[in-house]
Design a protein around this motif. Structure first.
Motif, short mmCIF file in Angstrom:
data_model
loop_
_atom_site.label_atom_id
_atom_site.label_comp_id
_atom_site.label_asym_id
_atom_site.label_seq_id
_atom_site.Cartn_x
_atom_site.Cartn_y
_atom_site.Cartn_z
N ILE A 154 1.22 -6.10 31.73
CA ILE A 154 1.56 -7.44 32.16
C ILE A 154 0.33 -8.35 32.05
N PRO A 155 0.49 -9.61 31.58
CA PRO A 155 -0.65 -10.54 31.58
C PRO A 155 -1.25 -10.65 32.98
N ARG A 156 -2.55 -10.79 33.06
CA ARG A 156 -3.23 -10.76 34.35
C ARG A 156 -2.71 -11.80 35.33
N VAL A 157 -2.28 -12.94 34.83
CA VAL A 157 -1.79 -13.98 35.72
C VAL A 157 -0.55 -13.52 36.50
N TRP A 158 0.22 -12.56 35.95
CA TRP A 158 1.41 -12.03 36.61
C TRP A 158 1.24 -10.60 37.10
N ARG A 159 0.11 -10.00 36.81
CA ARG A 159 -0.08 -8.57 37.09
C ARG A 159 0.04 -8.24 38.57
N TYR A 160 -0.58 -9.06 39.41
CA TYR A 160 -0.56 -8.78 40.85
C TYR A 160 0.82 -9.01 41.45
N VAL A 161 1.55 -9.94 40.89
CA VAL A 161 2.92 -10.17 41.35
C VAL A 161 3.78 -8.95 41.04
N TYR A 162 3.65 -8.45 39.82
CA TYR A 162 4.39 -7.25 39.41
C TYR A 162 4.03 -6.06 40.29
N ALA A 163 2.71 -5.87 40.52
CA ALA A 163 2.26 -4.75 41.35
C ALA A 163 2.81 -4.86 42.76
N LEU A 164 2.82 -6.08 43.30
CA LEU A 164 3.33 -6.28 44.66
C LEU A 164 4.82 -5.95 44.73
N VAL A 165 5.57 -6.38 43.73
CA VAL A 165 7.01 -6.08 43.71
C VAL A 165 7.25 -4.58 43.65
N VAL A 166 6.50 -3.88 42.82
CA VAL A 166 6.64 -2.42 42.70
C VAL A 166 6.32 -1.75 44.03
N LEU A 167 5.25 -2.18 44.68
CA LEU A 167 4.86 -1.59 45.96
C LEU A 167 5.92 -1.83 47.03
N VAL A 168 6.52 -3.01 47.02
CA VAL A 168 7.58 -3.32 48.00
C VAL A 168 8.82 -2.49 47.73
N VAL A 169 9.22 -2.41 46.46
CA VAL A 169 10.44 -1.67 46.10
C VAL A 169 10.33 -0.20 46.51
N TYR A 170 9.17 0.39 46.31
CA TYR A 170 9.00 1.81 46.64
C TYR A 170 8.41 2.03 48.03
N GLY A 171 7.77 1.01 48.60
CA GLY A 171 7.16 1.17 49.90
C GLY A 171 8.12 0.99 51.06
N VAL A 172 9.08 0.07 50.92
CA VAL A 172 10.04 -0.17 52.01
C VAL A 172 10.84 1.08 52.34
N PRO A 173 11.40 1.80 51.35
CA PRO A 173 12.12 3.04 51.69
C PRO A 173 11.23 4.07 52.38
N LEU A 174 9.94 4.11 52.03
CA LEU A 174 9.03 5.05 52.67
C LEU A 174 8.86 4.71 54.15
N VAL A 175 8.75 3.43 54.44
CA VAL A 175 8.56 3.00 55.84
C VAL A 175 9.83 3.18 56.65
N THR A 176 10.98 2.86 56.04
CA THR A 176 12.24 2.91 56.78
C THR A 176 12.90 4.28 56.78
N GLY A 177 12.79 5.00 55.66
CA GLY A 177 13.45 6.31 55.57
C GLY A 177 12.55 7.47 55.93
N ARG A 178 11.31 7.40 55.43
CA ARG A 178 10.29 8.42 55.70
C ARG A 178 10.75 9.83 55.34
N THR A 179 11.43 9.97 54.20
CA THR A 179 11.80 11.29 53.71
C THR A 179 10.74 11.77 52.72
N PHE A 180 10.78 13.05 52.39
CA PHE A 180 9.78 13.56 51.46
C PHE A 180 9.99 12.99 50.06
N THR A 181 11.22 12.63 49.71
CA THR A 181 11.45 12.02 48.40
C THR A 181 10.92 10.59 48.37
N ASP A 182 11.03 9.86 49.48
CA ASP A 182 10.44 8.52 49.55
C ASP A 182 8.92 8.61 49.38
N LEU A 183 8.32 9.61 50.01
CA LEU A 183 6.89 9.83 49.84
C LEU A 183 6.57 10.17 48.39
#
Length: 217
Positions: A154-183
């Motif tokens: 991703i171009p650097r101007v959008w790179r951090y936005v993309y990274a943040l979206v990925v972290l949210v998409v995969y991080g929210v289930p880890l916080v709310t579900g806390r299963t070994f697959t979420d981890l």
């Protein structure tokens, strides 16, 4: 003529990412095979190919490979879309060997870390003993790793936005579900981010501002 051109375009796209579509073809065959199994037999069949604690302790290499050849729920067509959007793009960009390296690293390390966490939970009374035979198959860890490594495409101007979206998409289930697959999924994302050494020499598109500055200079 349009149909012919469309077929040629699709054919060229598939040939540009051979590993992705060979893998997808294997998943199609195994998915069809699962649909012809009885429910009771299917569960036991998949459990023997699962990267659960029991199988990892006795047949680690076999189950790490076999578990990536089956889909545990979800239609095959949805994976065809995801593979085309992420795996094919990564393979075309990195080349088959480097792309496969990201897939293997994410799949294997995320599996070992998540199952290790589950084993710790069992030993400390936070999970039942029966969890050693949990069903854990599928291609989602490798997919998560590839989704993450594409941040460097991703171009650097959008790179951090993309990274943040990925972290949210995969991080929210880890916080709310806390299963070994979420981890496992979140770990695979971190592994994908950590695969920067594999993308050196495969620079992504430059930012518009950088391009304009180069032209002016």
């Amino acid at each position: 003529m349009r149909i012919t051109r469309g077929f040629r375009a699709v054919s060229a796209y598939v040939r540009s990412a051979p590993g992705t579509y060979v893998w997808l073809g294997i998943l199609f065959v195994t998915t069809v095979a699962l649909h012809h199994m009885s429910p009771g037999f299917e569960e036991e069949f998949l459990r023997q190919r699962s990267t659960n604690i029991h199988e990892l302790s006795s047949n680690p290499v076999r189950v790490l490979v076999s578990s990536a050849m089956w889909i545990d729920g979800g239609p095959w067509l949805s994976y065809a879309v995801l593979y085309s959007l992420f795996h094919a793009q990564a393979e075309r960009w990195l080349g088959t060997v480097r792309w496969l390296g990201v897939c293997v690293a994410a799949h294997v390390l995320a599996t070992l870390i998540s199952e290790g966490a589950l084993l710790w939970g069992i030993r400390h009374g936070m999970a039942p003993e029966s969890a050693v035979n949990s069903l854990d198959i599928g291609v989602s860890y490798a997919l998560a790793g590839v989704v993450a490594v594409l941040v460097y495409r991703i171009p650097r101007v959008w790179r951090y936005v993309y990274a943040l979206v990925v972290l949210v998409v995969y991080g929210v289930p880890l916080v709310t579900g806390r299963t070994f697959t979420d981890l496992g999924h979140f770990t695979a994302v971190l592994i994908g981010f950590g695969c920067y050494p594999l993308v050196r020499g495969r620079a992504g598109p430059r930012d518009p501002k950088e391009t304009a500055g180069a032209v002016k200079g």
